[in-house]
Design an enzyme around this catalytic site. Sequence first.
Site, PDB file in Angstrom:
ATOM      1  N   LYS A   1     -39.321 -25.565 -44.940  1.00 35.58           N
ATOM      2  CA  LYS A   1     -39.120 -26.612 -45.940  1.00 35.58           C
ATOM      3  C   LYS A   1     -39.219 -28.030 -45.375  1.00 35.58           C
ATOM      4  CE  LYS A   1     -36.870 -24.130 -49.635  1.00 35.58           C
ATOM      5  NZ  LYS A   1     -36.429 -22.833 -49.073  1.00 35.58           N
TER       6      LYS A   1
ATOM      7  N   GLU B   1     -32.450 -30.510 -55.800  1.00 36.74           N
ATOM      8  CA  GLU B   1     -31.617 -29.332 -55.954  1.00 36.74           C
ATOM      9  C   GLU B   1     -31.799 -28.469 -54.709  1.00 36.74           C
ATOM     10  OE1 GLU B   1     -34.653 -29.643 -57.194  1.00 36.74           O
ATOM     11  OE2 GLU B   1     -35.546 -27.956 -56.094  1.00 36.74           O
TER      12      GLU B   1
ATOM     13  N   SER C   1     -40.794 -17.403 -42.867  1.00 30.11           N
ATOM     14  CA  SER C   1     -40.518 -18.734 -43.410  1.00 30.11           C
ATOM     15  C   SER C   1     -39.249 -19.368 -42.862  1.00 30.11           C
ATOM     16  CB  SER C   1     -40.456 -18.671 -44.933  1.00 30.11           C
ATOM     17  OG  SER C   1     -39.564 -17.659 -45.361  1.00 30.11           O
TER      18      SER C   1
HETATM   19  C1  PLP Z   1     -36.530 -21.657 -49.800  1.00 22.38           C
HETATM   20  C2  PLP Z   1     -37.012 -20.585 -48.962  1.00 22.38           C
HETATM   21  C3  PLP Z   1     -38.001 -19.694 -49.404  1.00 22.38           C
HETATM   22  C4  PLP Z   1     -38.549 -19.717 -50.788  1.00 22.38           C
HETATM   23  O1  PLP Z   1     -39.234 -20.864 -51.147  1.00 22.38           O
HETATM   24  P1  PLP Z   1     -40.800 -20.902 -51.337  1.00 22.38           P
HETATM   25  O2  PLP Z   1     -41.040 -22.199 -51.997  1.00 22.38           O
HETATM   26  O3  PLP Z   1     -41.186 -19.729 -52.200  1.00 22.38           O
HETATM   27  O4  PLP Z   1     -41.411 -20.801 -50.003  1.00 22.38           O
HETATM   28  C5  PLP Z   1     -38.465 -18.754 -48.523  1.00 22.38           C
HETATM   29  N1  PLP Z   1     -37.965 -18.651 -47.273  1.00 22.38           N
HETATM   30  C6  PLP Z   1     -37.007 -19.476 -46.814  1.00 22.38           C
HETATM   31  C7  PLP Z   1     -36.505 -19.303 -45.428  1.00 22.38           C
HETATM   32  C8  PLP Z   1     -36.500 -20.454 -47.640  1.00 22.38           C
HETATM   33  O5  PLP Z   1     -35.547 -21.271 -47.178  1.00 22.38           O
END
Ligand code: PLP
Length: 401
Positions: free
Chosen positions: A94, A116, A383
């Site tokens: 993010k 948010e 992610s």
């Molecule tokens: C917020 C988050 C997601 C989901 O958000 P996307 O916009 O779909 O990528 C996925 N993995 C992690 C670690 C997150 O913090």
Amino acid sequence: MIPNYFKTYPNAEGFFNEYGGAFIPPILESEMKKIADAYFTISKSHNFISELRSIRKHYQGRPTPVYYCNRLSEKYHGRIYLKREDLNHTGAHKLNHCMGEALLAKYLGKKKLIAETGAGQHGVALATAAAYFGLECEIHMGEVDIAKEHPNVARMKILGATVVPVSHGLKTLKEAVDSAFEAYLKDPINTIYCIGSVVGPHPFPMMVRDFQRVVGIEAREQFFEMTGELPDSVVACVGGGSNSMGLFSAFLDDNEVAIYGVEPGGRSLDKVGEHAATMTFGTPGVLHGFKCYTLQDEQGNPAPVYSIASGLDYPGVGPEHCMLRDMKRVNYDVILDEECMHAFFELSRLEGIIPALESAHAVAYALKLAQKNPHSSILVNLSGRGDKDIDFVLENYELPK
Ligand SMILES: *Cc1c(COP(=O)(O)O)cnc(C)c1O
């Protein structure tokens, strides 16, 4: 796939075919247009690009590595690679779009960032960006998520952000979005709403995708350098869809690469409210100012959603994903909570990497693909890291032997 894809989508009104756009009150229209116009000029300027590049390298720690999972691959018979977004500063992908959004805010002369957060990852990333640029920061968060993700709440506060608890409805992500939007509407001149994914009215889905493209650009090059070929499949979890769009965007033209978006199947796919599989069960509708597949109840209101991963429980999904689904360029499938937990422990025990519960959905899907297609190569977007989830896991699950 499509010549000039990034110049074609979205169109000038922010549509990815029929999805996206900006369905917003008139007072917001001119603000969104200002942001879109400024973005087009600023984001192409040499100063903006070089400042963002420098931040990526010296502050965020990019490029993040691609890692080959030896033991996991051996056990599941595929060749599994991870794009390590968990090693990005603050522990998830993010920050890629938050630093971009905050840099844009600086160029626009804004004083305060509003957003948010679900799992708290976006809140932490934005609070980090606000501290970096010396901007105020106000984060809206559902009370349920505040209780579940308290380490992230503490981080936001330490970083100097104000955390606003949201106590209506299901007290999770959807309500937090409503609340943040309301706060932004009160002062759109001095504040900017920094959305947490490729969702919301135009230009956000486009901007957030553009800021996340670095993930795919790096990963494609790194994978090629490691193996001399492209992966057979790429996999990412889809909440709003930002980490997945970041990875997928680099492979859209590579027809030989199969692309999989993984949605949260939650506790059960049979009942509304027990999952958040928007692509799989949704119908087109308007939510939070844009058109996308949405999960709705009988009255056409956004349905309650659930996932073990707070960052995935959103009743809508990015408009670009909706288009890519209709084009059949990306396949969308689901992973249940229990499959996610299995993958969470497997990655921890076999590779020494504790994944975020969100990312564990993508890992779980990779394990399935590996078993189905032995020897095939699978590139997974990891992610985020799972440190934020460890208390929840220990309280609710038995450790495997
Ligand atoms: C917020 C988050 C997601 C989901 O958000 P996307 O916009 O779909 O990528 C996925 N993995 C992690 C670690 C997150 O913090």
